[in-house]
Design an enzyme around this catalytic site. Structure first.
Site, PDB file in Angstrom:
ATOM      1  N   GLN A  81      52.585   9.838 -23.593  1.00  0.00           N
ATOM      2  CA  GLN A  81      52.557   9.104 -24.616  1.00  0.00           C
ATOM      3  C   GLN A  81      51.516   7.745 -23.898  1.00  0.00           C
ATOM      4  O   GLN A  81      50.569   7.304 -25.048  1.00  0.00           O
ATOM      5  CB  GLN A  81      53.672   7.885 -25.166  1.00  0.00           C
ATOM      6  N   GLU A 118      19.206  -8.896 -24.317  1.00  0.00           N
ATOM      7  CA  GLU A 118      19.088  -9.074 -26.130  1.00  0.00           C
ATOM      8  C   GLU A 118      19.953 -10.003 -26.324  1.00  0.00           C
ATOM      9  O   GLU A 118      20.434 -10.159 -27.694  1.00  0.00           O
ATOM     10  CB  GLU A 118      18.920  -7.804 -26.734  1.00  0.00           C
ATOM     11  N   SER A 158      27.081 -11.980 -24.895  1.00  0.00           N
ATOM     12  CA  SER A 158      28.230 -12.008 -26.021  1.00  0.00           C
ATOM     13  C   SER A 158      28.298 -13.314 -26.248  1.00  0.00           C
ATOM     14  O   SER A 158      28.504 -13.527 -27.489  1.00  0.00           O
ATOM     15  CB  SER A 158      29.226 -11.318 -25.351  1.00  0.00           C
TER      16      SER A 158
END
Length: 389
Positions: free
Chosen positions: A276, A363, A366
């Site tokens: 899992q 560019e 964040s």
């Protein structure tokens, strides 16, 4: 609402993937070991881009490009993003700012750049000017029929693959007069200080330059005095979509590698995907890719519909922020699934892990993207992101 890609868009996506698989991926290891694409291989790669019909994908046919829509460009760029070492940069995209040039500038710079006969690089960032371009110290002073440039630039990407530079300078040292200039290489007074090594390897270099009384003819000013920010705004939108596309492609490749490995790796008598812990990681990766891809294609389609330019600027920031951070999370999980094998340099995941980190920086970091998004919310309300235009 039709979310199906057209036959043409599917064809372009396949071309982008095939080019990546057949031309770029075979040179990943060479580029990583060399630090960039070796000089002796560059001409052949450039010709391959032409032969595959991928030259100038982001410009109109009138200016020598292919005349593709933003969505068509995006389906190609996503596939190119699967390659490591920034080799997607081998498929050139002449700076969008050039389309605002004079007829002579488009003839001498843009059209040959679309054909791969010339290549330009952008020089904006400086030692003391990054997220805040008003701190740029590079000056442009008019003397007769020429401009004289002085200053220092950092992170000039693809300098050693270019024959001209688009330089962001302040006329008369006035931050209210940001202006772009076309500087041909070589130029007297243009000094290549160094090309530093970075965490990632790239197709080409990221140079540091100094301009020492570099004279530029008056007709090499791009646009008007004070238009520098305006002309680079469209370039930033395009660049942020390109980064989002590459981030998505990188995330998908990482997820594919991890999924295949988890199916074939047997531990404790069964494939590790049946545990899992691994199964949930794969599920989380798939959900994040699904959300990122849906957002990317929506924004590309909105650009093609020509919705409000300022709204697109705000959504491009949200897109670049989300896709670059999704890619970081997905690739990190993929590497964890492969364990020590994923940490080996010969494995694409290790290279992707190094490559993708810069996408949260260049560019526009964040943090800058979050400022843009917050500014849009202040001006337009949450509907700028929660609504549908």
């Amino acid at each position: 609402m039709d979310l199906e890609l057209s036959a043409r868009e599917k064809e372009l996506a396949k071309k982008g993937r095939d080019f990546c698989d057949q031309v770029l991926i075979p040179i990943e290891t060479v580029a990583d070991e060399h630090g960039e694409v070796p000089m002796e291989r560059r001409a052949a790669i450039r010709q391959a881009v032409r032969d595959w019909g991928l030259a100038g994908i982001n410009h109109s046919k009138e200016n020598g490009g292919l005349g593709l829509t933003m969505l068509e460009q995006t389906v190609i760029e996503e596939q190119l993003g699967r390659v490591t070492n920034g080799l997607w940069s081998c498929v050139w995209r002449p700076p969008v700012s050039l389309k605002f040039g004079t007829p002579a500038q488009r003839r001498d710079y843009l059209q040959p750049s679309c054909h791969g006969e010339r290549r330009g690089c952008f020089a904006i960032t400086e030692p003391n000017a990054g997220s805040d371009p008003r701190q740029v110290e590079t000056s442009a002073i008019r003397k007769g029929d020429r401009w004289v440039l002085n200053g220092e630039k950092w992170f000039v990407t693809s300098y050693n693959a270019s024959d001209f530079i688009i330089v962001h300078a302040h006329v008369d040292k006035n931050p209210d007069k940001p202006t772009l200039f076309l500087v041909d290489k070589p130029a007297q007074g243009l000094v290549h200080l160094r090309s530093p090594k970075f965490m990632h390897n790239f197709a080409f270099d990221h140079a540091e330059l100094r301009f020492e009384n570099v004279e530029v003819p008056a007709d090499r000013m791009l646009g008007e005095v004070g238009q520098g920010f305006e002309l680079t705004k469209d370039w930033f939108v395009e660049a942020r979509l390109q980064i989002a596309s590459h981030s998505l492609g990188a995330a998908i490749r990482a997820a594919e590698i991890a999924n295949d490995y988890a199916a074939g790796r047997i531990q404790f008598g069964k494939p590790i995907r049946d545990f899992q812990a691994i199964e949930f990681m794969l599920a989380d990766m798939a959900v994040e890719i699904f959300a990122a891809k849906s957002t990317l294609y929506r924004v590309a389609a909105e650009i093609d519909r020509k919705i409000d330019r300022k709204l697109i600027h705000g959504r491009a920031s949200a897109l670049k922020l989300y896709c670059s951070e999704v890619a970081g999370r997905v690739i990190d999980k993929a590497l964890q699934i492969l364990g020590g094998r994923g940490y080996m340099r010969e494995n694409p995941l290790e290279r992707l892990y190094r490559d993708i980190r810069v996408d949260r920086i260049w560019e526009g970091t964040s943090e800058i993207q979050r400022l843009v998004v917050a500014g849009q919310i202040k001006k337009r309300g949450l509907a700028a992101y929660s609504g549908w235009e």
